[in-house]
Design an enzyme around this catalytic site. Structure first.
Site, PDB file in Angstrom:
ATOM      1  N   LYS A   1       0.834  -1.196   0.000  1.00  0.00           N
ATOM      2  CA  LYS A   1       0.000   0.000   0.000  1.00  0.00           C
ATOM      3  C   LYS A   1       0.872   1.251   0.000  1.00  0.00           C
ATOM      4  O   LYS A   1       2.007   1.201   0.468  1.00  0.00           O
ATOM      5  CB  LYS A   1      -0.849   0.026   1.292  1.00  0.00           C
ATOM      6  CG  LYS A   1      -1.982  -0.964   1.335  1.00  0.00           C
ATOM      7  CD  LYS A   1      -2.749  -0.829   2.653  1.00  0.00           C
ATOM      8  CE  LYS A   1      -3.898  -1.798   2.746  1.00  0.00           C
ATOM      9  NZ  LYS A   1      -4.965  -1.557   1.760  1.00  0.00           N
TER      10      LYS A   1
ATOM     11  N   ARG B   1     -10.340 -11.553   2.072  1.00  0.00           N
ATOM     12  CA  ARG B   1     -11.174 -12.636   1.522  1.00  0.00           C
ATOM     13  C   ARG B   1     -10.414 -13.958   1.527  1.00  0.00           C
ATOM     14  O   ARG B   1     -11.015 -15.025   1.598  1.00  0.00           O
ATOM     15  CB  ARG B   1     -11.660 -12.233   0.117  1.00  0.00           C
ATOM     16  CG  ARG B   1     -10.582 -12.052  -0.895  1.00  0.00           C
ATOM     17  CD  ARG B   1     -11.035 -11.245  -2.118  1.00  0.00           C
ATOM     18  NE  ARG B   1     -11.043  -9.805  -1.860  1.00  0.00           N
ATOM     19  CZ  ARG B   1     -11.418  -8.891  -2.734  1.00  0.00           C
ATOM     20  NH1 ARG B   1     -11.833  -9.251  -3.937  1.00  0.00           N
ATOM     21  NH2 ARG B   1     -11.396  -7.608  -2.425  1.00  0.00           N
TER      22      ARG B   1
END
Ligand code: BES
Ligand code: ZN
Ligand code: ZN
Length: 508
Positions: free
Chosen positions: A280, A354
């Site tokens: 990120k 996920r």
């Protein structure tokens, strides 16, 4: 904060500060409101004078302070805003504004005059619960790393007065139950606020074990060795880059009634999300210590279920790992096999939530055959873009479950909004070399493609997904837009909501 119920009228008991309330004054009718008559009497006319000088306007969060001529302490008048908008949320705001206002101002005990917060649209019980919410949540601050703190209100009392004295027993019960729930919410915030150096996956396992001992819950912790035996390739891949190994944590609350249904509650527990190899940008990366908020909320929900003895059996699952880049980190292009045998093509290591949830969901569905599954996850930036940072996204494959959660949300004031899940979204997560891929070719509907991915691991069991990326925490720039009962940092969003659902859904 201690919380009490007292039959007496608030102004005759002597708290350091006693709180009354007033609606926003209307242009048409400027007469002195009856709700302030008692305060006016105790201040020998000062309240009426302030009203006449338009010092009291009744705006939300407005607080006017008076000192009693008899020297018995302060009287606070809090604004409630327009009558037409009055709800439990108004009362939460008011109580929180009061507690915040008194911070560091030498008031140790606080009394609320309950009748001032009750209307046809909000019962005495609803008002008492909302006052507890506002005062206890609003008074919270994460102080673990502060060497100095300002004194805050230590005790709140709800004064029933003549109007509600007869309901004392019922109000004591409701208020006591709410205070117990709020104790759990603050406990949850304390864990969710811990930074990643402290709140490692093993530390969360330790919290679960301690909770289990205290409340008689069965707790099972699967460490990295056990996870390998179980073929939990998702959680192992995500945790592979960190020296703090991943954990899958399972807690079981047996339920308050025999032959009750089983609700599984699954949480994303990324103790820090750097993005991994798909790293990120550095701006606001510190917020990613809150990427465990779903899992920590599950701890809170199990604690609340046990203390309030909710009817259904509840199985909590925490999928915990730290997502860091390193020589042993998983990479874009890897294909991992998960607990239920399905494979994931990893295209972006930052879509790790996920991936850990795939094992937790697959595990709980296969092992416990729950009647319903609810998951909580700070899953996508797309959720924040779509709904803002006060509202969670809800995706559900079962209308009754969705309706139940929406009804609970209306009671607790934690906003959620249902979003669609269609074959279009399902198509986007199909993989050419495995079963599903963890990120899509086109950057659209990110909250919903993430949900489509998760659905693969739940199957036909009724399921609700709460993407709490927005409301899980308030940052330095956003918390001034949040309700005053939300301070900087973790909100424990979902704990009151899901607990309310577990209580109310058993009745219908
Ligand atoms: N933890 C983040 C989502 C998030 C964003 C939570 C902002 C709280 C605030 C999640 O793991 C993530 O990075 N998701 C990616 C997915 C994408 C790579 C498919 C995102 O939303 O950008
Ligand atoms: Zn991520
Ligand atoms: Zn994440």
């Amino acid at each position: 904060m201690r919380s009490l119920v007292d039959r007496r009228e608030g102004l005759s008991a002597a708290a350091d500060a006693v709180v009354g309330a007033v609606f926003e004054r209307s242009e048409k009718d400027d007469t002195f409101p009856r709700s302030l008559l008692k305060e006016d009497e105790s201040t020998k006319g000062l309240v009426r004078a302030a009203w006449e000088k338009k010092e009291i306007r009744g705006k939300p969060k407005e607080i006017t302070v008076f000192h009693r001529p008899d020297g018995k302490g302060r009287i606070l008048i809090v604004g409630l805003g327009p009558v037409a908008k009055f709800s439990a949320e108004t009362v939460r705001w008011a109580a929180a504004a009061v507690v915040r206002n008194l911070k560091g101002k030498g008031a140790r005990t606080l009394g609320f005059r309950l009748p001032a917060f009750v209307r046809e649209s909000l019962t005495a019980e609803g008002a008492a619960r909302a006052l507890a919410d506002g005062a206890l949540l609003g008074g919270y601050e994460f102080v673990r790393y502060k060497t100095k703190t300002e004194g805050t209100v230590e005790e709140m009392t709800i004064h029933l007065g003549d109007e509600f004295g007869r309901e004392e027993a019922a109000l004591k019960k409701a208020f006591g139950e709410q205070a117990e729930l709020l104790d759990t919410v603050l406990w949850t915030r304390d864990i969710a606020n811990l930074p990643a150096d402290t709140a490692t996956p093993e530390r969360l396992a330790e919290e679960a074990r301690t909770l289990g001992k205290e409340f008689g819950l069965k707790v099972t912790v699967f460490d990295e060795k056990k996870l390998a035996e179980m073929h939990c390739g998702g959680i192992l891949a995500v945790g592979g880059g960190s020296v703090h190994p991943p954990r899958l944590i399972v807690l079981e609350y047996p339920g308050g009634s025999k032959r009750g249904r089983t609700v599984a509650v699954v949480g994303k527990g990324i103790t820090f999300d750097s993005g991994g190899i798909s790293i990120k940008p550095s701006l606001n990366m510190s917020h990613m210590k809150f990427d465990k908020s779903g899992a920590v909320a599950v701890l809170g929900i199990l604690r609340a279920a046990a203390t309030l003895k909710v009817p259904p059996r509840v199985v909590g699952v925490l999928c915990c790992a730290e997502n860091l880049p390193s020589g042993s980190a998983y990479r874009p292009g890897d294909v991992v096999r998960t607990y239920n045998g399905k494979t994931i093509e990893v295209l972006n290591t930052d879509a790790e939530g996920r991936v850990v949830l795939s094992d937790g969901l697959g595990y709980v569905v296969q092992q416990y055959k729950p009647d319903e599954v609810i998951d909580l996850a700070t899953l996508t930036g797309a959720e924040v873009v779509a709904l803002g940072d006060n509202t969670a996204g809800l995706v559900a494959t079962d209308d009754k479950l969705a309706q139940g959660l929406l009804a609970a949300s209306a009671v607790t004031g934690e906003p959620i909004w249902r979003m669609p899940l269609t074959d279009y979204h399902r198509e986007l997560v199909k993989s050419e070399i495995g079963d599903v891929r963890n990120s899509t070719e086109i950057p659209m509907a990110g909250m919903l493609t993430a949900a489509a991915f998760l659905e693969t691991f739940v199957g036909p069991t009724p399921w609700a997904h709460l993407d709490i990326a927005g409301p899980a925490y308030a940052s330095a720039t956003t918390y001034k837009y949040q309700p005053p009962y939300q301070n900087l940092g973790a909100t424990a969003f979902g704990v009151r909501l899901v607990t309310r659902y577990l209580i109310d859904s058993a009745r219908s």
